[in-house]
Write an enzyme that holds these catalytic residues in place. Structure first.
Site, PDB file in Angstrom:
ATOM      1  N   GLY A  82      -4.439 -22.902  23.014  1.00 44.60           N
ATOM      2  CA  GLY A  82      -3.127 -22.151  22.838  1.00 44.60           C
ATOM      3  C   GLY A  82      -3.375 -20.984  21.711  1.00 44.60           C
ATOM      4  O   GLY A  82      -4.528 -20.905  21.243  1.00 44.60           O
ATOM      5  N   THR A 131      -0.601 -21.783  16.261  1.00 43.66           N
ATOM      6  CA  THR A 131       0.556 -22.698  17.019  1.00 43.66           C
ATOM      7  C   THR A 131      -0.090 -24.267  16.589  1.00 43.66           C
ATOM      8  O   THR A 131       0.887 -25.143  16.788  1.00 43.66           O
ATOM      9  CB  THR A 131       0.131 -22.914  18.329  1.00 43.66           C
ATOM     10  OG1 THR A 131      -1.199 -22.855  18.817  1.00 43.66           O
ATOM     11  CG2 THR A 131       0.998 -21.574  19.256  1.00 43.66           C
ATOM     12  N   GLU A 145      17.198   6.761  16.333  1.00 45.58           N
ATOM     13  CA  GLU A 145      17.355   5.335  16.236  1.00 45.58           C
ATOM     14  C   GLU A 145      18.657   5.198  16.845  1.00 45.58           C
ATOM     15  O   GLU A 145      18.954   4.139  17.574  1.00 45.58           O
ATOM     16  CB  GLU A 145      17.507   4.909  14.958  1.00 45.58           C
ATOM     17  CG  GLU A 145      16.134   4.841  14.140  1.00 45.58           C
ATOM     18  CD  GLU A 145      14.920   4.321  14.925  1.00 45.58           C
ATOM     19  OE1 GLU A 145      15.302   3.373  15.843  1.00 45.58           O
ATOM     20  OE2 GLU A 145      13.768   4.750  15.059  1.00 45.58           O
ATOM     21  N   ASP A 163       7.380   4.808  21.547  1.00 43.68           N
ATOM     22  CA  ASP A 163       8.270   4.408  22.515  1.00 43.68           C
ATOM     23  C   ASP A 163       7.520   4.818  23.955  1.00 43.68           C
ATOM     24  O   ASP A 163       7.691   4.143  24.934  1.00 43.68           O
ATOM     25  CB  ASP A 163       9.505   5.444  22.355  1.00 43.68           C
ATOM     26  CG  ASP A 163      10.236   4.938  21.097  1.00 43.68           C
ATOM     27  OD1 ASP A 163       9.937   3.507  20.626  1.00 43.68           O
ATOM     28  OD2 ASP A 163      10.871   5.785  20.659  1.00 43.68           O
TER      29      ASP A 163
HETATM   30  P1  ADP Z   1      -4.151 -22.646  14.820  1.00 41.32           P
HETATM   31  O1  ADP Z   1      -5.441 -23.721  14.600  1.00 41.32           O
HETATM   32  O2  ADP Z   1      -3.579 -23.323  16.043  1.00 41.32           O
HETATM   33  O3  ADP Z   1      -4.589 -21.384  14.731  1.00 41.32           O
HETATM   34  P2  ADP Z   1      -3.110 -23.958  12.502  1.00 41.32           P
HETATM   35  O4  ADP Z   1      -3.297 -25.374  12.808  1.00 41.32           O
HETATM   36  O5  ADP Z   1      -4.440 -23.637  11.645  1.00 41.32           O
HETATM   37  O6  ADP Z   1      -3.247 -22.902  13.729  1.00 41.32           O
HETATM   38  O7  ADP Z   1      -2.033 -23.565  11.506  1.00 41.32           O
HETATM   39  C1  ADP Z   1      -1.915 -22.843  10.591  1.00 41.32           C
HETATM   40  C2  ADP Z   1      -0.715 -23.432   9.624  1.00 41.32           C
HETATM   41  O8  ADP Z   1       0.510 -22.839  10.433  1.00 41.32           O
HETATM   42  C3  ADP Z   1      -0.759 -24.749   9.535  1.00 41.32           C
HETATM   43  O9  ADP Z   1      -1.425 -25.407   8.279  1.00 41.32           O
HETATM   44  C4  ADP Z   1       0.782 -25.002   9.361  1.00 41.32           C
HETATM   45  O10 ADP Z   1       1.093 -25.081   8.045  1.00 41.32           O
HETATM   46  C5  ADP Z   1       1.541 -24.137  10.108  1.00 41.32           C
HETATM   47  N1  ADP Z   1       1.778 -24.539  11.497  1.00 41.32           N
HETATM   48  C6  ADP Z   1       1.327 -24.298  12.589  1.00 41.32           C
HETATM   49  N2  ADP Z   1       1.725 -24.919  13.574  1.00 41.32           N
HETATM   50  C7  ADP Z   1       2.753 -25.857  13.282  1.00 41.32           C
HETATM   51  C8  ADP Z   1       3.476 -27.023  13.733  1.00 41.32           C
HETATM   52  N3  ADP Z   1       3.516 -27.223  14.978  1.00 41.32           N
HETATM   53  N4  ADP Z   1       4.162 -27.609  12.920  1.00 41.32           N
HETATM   54  C9  ADP Z   1       4.003 -27.474  11.511  1.00 41.32           C
HETATM   55  N5  ADP Z   1       3.222 -26.613  10.992  1.00 41.32           N
HETATM   56  C10 ADP Z   1       2.608 -25.880  11.645  1.00 41.32           C
HETATM   57 ZN    ZN Z   2      11.830   5.084  18.914  1.00 39.05          ZN
END
Ligand code: ADP
Ligand code: ZN
Ligand code: MG
Length: 638
Positions: free
Chosen positions: A221, A225, A443, A520
């Protein structure tokens, strides 16, 4: 002993001598006029954990803070807090402050917390530190290195053999403290991963019926995420240690170091089983072997081979589960995905609106919100935000709230934080003048086309306050629930993007158009090209004329890149140009025939700096009828 250390040690000795002299000169020369001998900048080392400002305020309120040292003109502080759950153990935490607010000082005084404000120092702050602390350390350090070098080692060339062994770069957390409840909005992935917790907790349930417990699982992903968070949650739920290491740390200059790290990691993990190994950015080691220009990367391939060997080497029920994360599964070596290795893939996608709502709920647990603030409306105005973006958003909003001396986060803080995350820092508005008028027309051109072309997303707001690189901005609200985009919507977007330039052209004349439309125009070109080559929306018919993957994976795609003949390439260019030209003519027509509306909108905008969608449409509808826009997600009204 590693050779590099020996070189360092050799350098340390003369440095130590120089420092010794410097130190004596300083201490006898009476430079002590600076008074306080304590450090005048907050220690930036990573050993001091960080704490958010909001959490700090909570701690103060809860009476957990015992001492505060403020540094750097009140921009940061080191806080000593006690943890009642851990026998009042004292923690030292770093906090970024929004500035030295008198209220804060009052609060600290009222709570009876001892605090100290360290003045910024104009002399190099390092000197004090060096004299007091670093120098003895350095000297002791170099002595130890020299002593070690002279004794013990057998000497001679064989020494380089122990490379990498001593530097185990992985991290181990005995207890991550993260639970599935802390991860929101990724329901499917969580369901899949709950089973992994059972593998770790009750392996007998599976082995007793003869099932092989999977060894590896790949989380796929985009960044932010929650992949790392999910892996930690699995370890946290199962109550097992969490070993983590990033793929890029495997790969070193010296051949063989990565492989030895893999061996070390697995050895440690076996001693601590059941446990979870997390390999972040596995694409750094797991790229297809044999790819790459000028031969492969030996080191990486050896590391990968070692990883594969280790994964094959332990039995299915050894209690170790390996989770890897990547955002580029397409470049991974297929040997990694074979059954018995990372044979399970779990996709962790950017959350939809419901997911965003539940992530926001998680991140608002420890924040104070105004009572009428609806999390749902925040979720609705943040399409495309990942969990990390949302966490960042709430934190930015909290900081803004503190800076504005309010006691709860309100809609205006959220709005400003969203804008800042998407478009960058707010700048200072231009003073009225010709270039401000030109930007206003530009704009308004975008926004007017967005309003009058039926298939365009409606305007959310238009602003002349610069942000990031942009001098002015027009925001649209996309229809999120619609995942397919029609040809007429794409055309509408092209026209919308051309609206700015068209307005400059009509109002100021052909010779006066500016570079402001550069971005743009780039966007227009890429949309039009994709319509021709990927979506089959031109006279060339429904033929895919380019690979789906836009990025070239060096060394694999470079050779097979050009699968389009010269004459087709020319036809593609032709189609793109015709399409854009037609759109531009149509855009200019709309702009030119609405000159009066535009003048009025520009006057309005220059006066107010920002107009929201409803205000904008109200003015437009005095002059022309606005076509109805069909949407599945309703427009924001708040
Ligand atoms: P990745 O490893 O996918 O790049 P991370 O797990 O390191 O992302 O996410 C970074 C921070 O973003 C986490 O510590 C958390 O605070 C927040 N976060 C990301 N995804 C979620 C989620 N699904 N629910 C809650 N917090 C999230
Ligand atoms: Zn523009
Ligand atoms: Mg991560």
């Amino acid at each position: 002993m590693n050779q590099r250390w020996r070189v360092i040690a050799l350098w340390l000795l003369p440095i130590g001598v120089v420092l010794l002299i410097a130190w004596q000169v300083f201490s006898s020369g009476g430079v002590n006029g600076m008074g306080n001998s304590g450090p005048t900048v907050a220690p930036r080392n990573s050993a001091v954990a960080r704490m958010s400002y909001g959490r700090f305020l909570d701690y103060v309120e809860a009476g957990r803070v015992t001492a505060v040292d403020v540094y750097d003109n009140g921009r940061n502080a080191v806080v000593e807090a006690v943890d009642p759950e851990l026998d009042n153990r004292v923690q030292r935490l770093r906090v970024d402050l929004p500035g030295l607010a008198p209220e804060l000082i009052n609060t600290l005084k009222n709570e009876g917390i001892s605090f100290d404000i360290h003045p910024p120092q104009s002399a190099p702050p390092a000197l004090g530190l060096l004299g007091n602390l670093l120098f003895p350390l350095l000297l002791i350090g170099s002595l130890i290195f020299l002593a070690r070098r002279n004794s013990g080692m057998p000497g001679g060339p064989g020494q380089a053999m122990q490379f990498g062994k001593s530097k185990a770069r992985f991290m181990m957390e005995a207890e991550t403290g993260v639970k599935f409840d802390d991860v929101a909005g990724v329901t499917e992935a969580k369901l899949e991963l709950e089973e992994v917790v059972t593998f770790l907790k009750q392996p007998e349930r599976f082995t007793s019926v003869g099932a092989q417990i999977p060894r590896g699982l790949l989380l796929v992903g985009p960044p932010g995420t929650g992949k790392t968070l999910l892996a930690k949650a699995i370890a946290g739920e199962a109550g097992v240690p969490f070993f983590s290491l990033s793929g890029s740390e495997f790969v070193e200059m010296f051949v063989g170091v990565g492989a030895s790290r893999v061996r070390d990691l697995f050895k440690k993990a076996k001693e601590n089983s059941p446990c979870l190994i997390f390999i972040d950015e596995i694409d750094a080691v797991g790229r297809q072997r044999g790819a790459g220009i000028g031969g492969g990367n030996d080191e990486r391939e050896q590391t990968l081979n070692q990883l594969l060997t280790e994964m094959d080497g332990f039995e299915g029920n050894s209690g170790i589960i390996i989770i890897a994360a990547t955002n580029r599964p397409d470049v991974l070596d297929s040997a990694l995905m074979r059954p018995g290795r990372f044979d399970r893939q779990v996709t962790v996608d950017a959350p939809d609106i419901k997911g965003r709502l539940s992530i926001l709920e998680v991140h608002c647990r420890n924040k104070k919100l105004e009572s009428d603030l609806s999390l749902e409306s925040i979720a609705r105005r943040t399409p495309g935000f990942t969990g990390a973006d949302l966490a960042n958003l709430m934190n930015e909003a909290a900081i803004l709230t503190a800076r504005r001396r309010k006691d709860a986060i309100g809609l205006s803080e959220i709005d400003d934080a969203v804008d800042r995350i998407i478009a960058g820092m707010e700048g200072r508005p231009l003073t009225d003048g010709r270039s401000k008028r030109l930007i206003a027309y530009h704009e308004v051109g975008h926004a007017l086309i967005g309003t009058l072309v039926k298939d365009h997303d409606p305007v959310q707001k238009v602003t002349l306050i610069p942000r990031g690189q942009a001098q002015g901005l027009t925001w649209f609200s996309p229809d999120e629930e619609q995942s397919l985009v029609t040809r007429s919507q794409l055309k509408a977007r092209i026209m919308g993007a051309l609206g700015g330039r068209a307005a400059e052209d009509v109002v100021f004349g052909h010779q006066e158009v500016t570079t402001g439309a550069g971005g743009d125009i780039q966007q227009v070109a890429s949309m039009a090209r994709q319509m021709v080559t990927r979506f089959g929306m031109s006279d060339l018919g429904p033929v895919s004329l380019e690979g789906g993957n836009q990025e070239v994976f060096l060394g694999r795609d470079l050779m097979t890149r050009s699968d389009v003949s010269d004459s087709i390439a020319r036809q593609i260019d032709e189609q793109v140009r015709t399409m854009v030209k037609h759109c531009y003519i149509e855009t200019v027509k709309i702009v030119a025939s609405n000159r009066e509306v535009m003048d009025r909108l520009v006057d309005n905008l220059i006066e107010k700096e920002t107009m929201d969608g409803d205000e904008f449409r109200a003015v437009v509808s005095e002059f022309v009828d606005i076509p109805d826009k069909e949407r599945t997600t309703p427009l924001l009204k708040d």
